[in-house]
Scaffold this motif. Structure first.
Motif, PDB file in Angstrom:
ATOM      1  N   THR A  43       0.847  -1.243   0.143  1.00 34.95           N
ATOM      2  CA  THR A  43      -0.093  -0.834   0.247  1.00 34.95           C
ATOM      3  C   THR A  43       0.715   0.984   0.045  1.00 34.95           C
ATOM      4  OG1 THR A  43      -0.067  -0.066   2.388  1.00 34.95           O
ATOM      5  CG2 THR A  43      -1.878  -1.444   0.780  1.00 34.95           C
ATOM      6  N   TYR A  44       0.433   2.336  -0.320  1.00 32.52           N
ATOM      7  CA  TYR A  44       1.345   3.784  -0.730  1.00 32.52           C
ATOM      8  C   TYR A  44       0.013   4.763  -0.064  1.00 32.52           C
ATOM      9  CZ  TYR A  44       2.941   7.316  -3.688  1.00 32.52           C
ATOM     10  OH  TYR A  44       3.302   8.099  -4.724  1.00 32.52           O
ATOM     11  N   HIS A  71       2.047   0.299  -5.240  1.00 36.66           N
ATOM     12  CA  HIS A  71       0.238   0.921  -5.395  1.00 36.66           C
ATOM     13  C   HIS A  71       0.094   2.151  -5.088  1.00 36.66           C
ATOM     14  CE1 HIS A  71      -2.476  -1.907  -2.932  1.00 36.66           C
ATOM     15  NE2 HIS A  71      -1.447  -2.651  -3.335  1.00 36.66           N
ATOM     16  N   ARG A 101      -6.997   6.175  -6.714  1.00 40.19           N
ATOM     17  CA  ARG A 101      -7.129   7.413  -6.337  1.00 40.19           C
ATOM     18  C   ARG A 101      -6.942   7.616  -5.012  1.00 40.19           C
ATOM     19  NH1 ARG A 101     -12.719  10.113  -3.591  1.00 40.19           N
ATOM     20  NH2 ARG A 101     -11.621   8.914  -2.230  1.00 40.19           N
ATOM     21  N   GLY A 102      -6.819   7.024  -3.804  1.00 42.52           N
ATOM     22  CA  GLY A 102      -6.473   7.266  -2.403  1.00 42.52           C
ATOM     23  C   GLY A 102      -7.679   7.676  -1.816  1.00 42.52           C
ATOM     24  N   ASP A 103      -6.901   7.798   0.003  1.00 42.01           N
ATOM     25  CA  ASP A 103      -7.552   9.342   0.208  1.00 42.01           C
ATOM     26  C   ASP A 103      -6.337   9.862   1.056  1.00 42.01           C
ATOM     27  OD1 ASP A 103     -10.474   7.494   0.117  1.00 42.01           O
ATOM     28  OD2 ASP A 103      -9.563   6.228   1.633  1.00 42.01           O
ATOM     29  N   ALA A 117      -9.240   8.115 -10.305  1.00 49.85           N
ATOM     30  CA  ALA A 117      -8.693   7.275 -10.529  1.00 49.85           C
ATOM     31  C   ALA A 117      -8.231   6.362 -11.900  1.00 49.85           C
ATOM     32  CB  ALA A 117      -8.901   5.493  -9.531  1.00 49.85           C
ATOM     33  N   TYR A 139     -15.823  -1.719  -5.176  1.00 52.80           N
ATOM     34  CA  TYR A 139     -16.298  -1.271  -4.456  1.00 52.80           C
ATOM     35  C   TYR A 139     -18.093  -2.529  -4.933  1.00 52.80           C
ATOM     36  CZ  TYR A 139     -12.742   1.422  -3.289  1.00 52.80           C
ATOM     37  OH  TYR A 139     -11.215   1.974  -3.349  1.00 52.80           O
ATOM     38  N   HIS A 143     -18.657   2.317  -2.789  1.00 47.26           N
ATOM     39  CA  HIS A 143     -17.478   3.329  -2.402  1.00 47.26           C
ATOM     40  C   HIS A 143     -18.184   4.445  -1.154  1.00 47.26           C
ATOM     41  CE1 HIS A 143     -14.720   6.902  -1.628  1.00 47.26           C
ATOM     42  NE2 HIS A 143     -13.607   6.024  -2.261  1.00 47.26           N
ATOM     43  N   ASP A 152     -21.559   5.378  -8.343  1.00 51.05           N
ATOM     44  CA  ASP A 152     -19.719   3.910  -8.408  1.00 51.05           C
ATOM     45  C   ASP A 152     -19.786   2.842  -9.487  1.00 51.05           C
ATOM     46  OD1 ASP A 152     -18.191   3.836  -6.213  1.00 51.05           O
ATOM     47  OD2 ASP A 152     -18.491   2.204  -5.480  1.00 51.05           O
ATOM     48  N   LYS A 159     -13.789   3.412 -15.323  1.00 54.63           N
ATOM     49  CA  LYS A 159     -11.798   3.428 -15.233  1.00 54.63           C
ATOM     50  C   LYS A 159     -11.391   2.337 -15.540  1.00 54.63           C
ATOM     51  CE  LYS A 159     -12.175   2.212  -9.755  1.00 54.63           C
ATOM     52  NZ  LYS A 159     -11.806   2.058  -9.246  1.00 54.63           N
ATOM     53  N   TYR A 262      -5.262  -9.763   2.261  1.00 51.48           N
ATOM     54  CA  TYR A 262      -5.201  -8.363   2.374  1.00 51.48           C
ATOM     55  C   TYR A 262      -4.407  -9.493   4.007  1.00 51.48           C
ATOM     56  CZ  TYR A 262      -8.338  -5.445  -0.067  1.00 51.48           C
ATOM     57  OH  TYR A 262      -8.860  -4.818  -1.083  1.00 51.48           O
TER      58      TYR A 262
END
Ligand code: FAD
Length: 280
Positions: A43-44, A71, A101-103, A117, A139, A143, A152, A159, A262
């Protein structure tokens, strides 16, 4: 690739924050390689929180002889920075990335030059052609910031059509939500693999917190059972293994294209689930 079932498995780690954490993760990785992951992603943090750690961890995985996949979150970044990062990945021989896109961490107000994204995926294709296998997020339970489930789904289709190669879902414990999402995406002409993301259950308060933030639903019966265990970690873990093993078994039986775990930088839950199902 997994030898018995031929079902591709992948693993996700987060970058450790300390040298001790890096050592611990190295041991976790070595144990998890028993499941013969197709790749291990890292992850990033958007906004600069973990970017060096991501790259260092990807390189450590690659040094183990396993495909290490960064990521890359685009929120708060510029096209120039994204271009440089992609070149760094290319120069190092990276062939697969997870484009997000990330948070942004709280306190970051600026959006940068990418909003979604899909814009990053389009940019990667324009800049680097077919060099990268681009994974994107999906998702099945919607999302949390989406205007509606349909909006979504349409955003996911945009995407995918912008050039994604395959998708990995947010974790879920309702298989119906996943199957419905896959069917709806196919109906919109999305033909990429949508690989379910699997979150082992090991700690109820952490899982409940995560799920609230990312919009994954913990079904009532699971939540009630977890709450009833209180601080009894052994019972939570034993129940969690049973629930997630059943989930993975249902998905495998239904013919999913792969499984993305995960791993949360732990080896035991993933190894046990795979052992029970003959995936390891
Ligand atoms: P997007 O696909 O851009 O979607 C974000 C929101 O915008 C959604 O609500 C969507 O409906 C909406 N949207 C998209 N396009 C449009 C459009 N054209 N018009 C209107 N609305 C639109 N986060 C990290 O920070 N680092 C990580 O390493 C990381 N790894 C992840 C890995 C996986 C497999 C998954 C499932 C998630 C991961 N996340 C990670 C979390 C992810 O960054 C967040 O869920 C983030 O809020 C959304 O990222 P996205 O790439 O899905 O965004």
């Amino acid at each position: 690739m997994n030898s018995k079932s031929k079902l591709p498995l992948s693993l996700e780690f987060f970058p450790p924050k300390t040298p001790e954490g890096a050592e611990k993760l190295a041991a976790v990785r070595r144990a998890l390689y028993a499941v013969r992951p197709q790749f291990c992603s890292v992850t990033y943090g958007a906004g600069g929180s973990t970017q060096e750690g991501t790259w260092a961890t990807v390189q450590a995985i690659r040094a183990d002889g396993v495909e290490g996949v960064p990521h890359f979150s685009c929120l708060g970044t510029t096209r120039a920075v994204a271009r440089t990062t992609l070149q760094q990945f290319k120069d190092a021989g990276v062939k697969r990335i997870v484009a997000l896109r990330g948070d942004l961490p709280s306190g970051y107000g600026a959006y940068g030059e990418f909003r979604y994204a899909s814009e990053l995926v389009e940019f990667i294709r324009t800049e680097t052609g077919d060099h990268f296998h681009i994974e994107v997020a999906a998702y099945p339970e919607t999302h949390p910031q989406a205007k509606s489930p349909q909006a979504d789904l349409l955003a996911f289709a945009i995407k995918a059509k912008a050039g994604a190669s395959s998708a990995i879902t947010q974790y879920f414990y309702n298989t119906d939500a996943y199957f419905r999402f896959v069917d709806d995406a196919h109906a919109l002409g999305v033909d990429i693999d949508i690989v379910p993301g699997i979150m082992p259950i090991t700690n109820s308060s952490q899982l409940i917190r995560f799920s609230e933030a990312c919009g994954a639903e913990i079904p009532r019966w699971i939540r009630r059972r977890l709450e009833a265990f209180g601080d009894d970690r052994a019972s939570i873990q034993s129940f969690g293994l049973d629930v997630v093993t059943d989930l993975v078994d249902q998905l495998r039986t239904a013919g999913v294209p792969g499984l993305h775990f995960y791993a949360m930088n732990q080896s035991a839950p993933v190894l046990e689930i795979c052992r029970r199902l003959g995936l390891a």
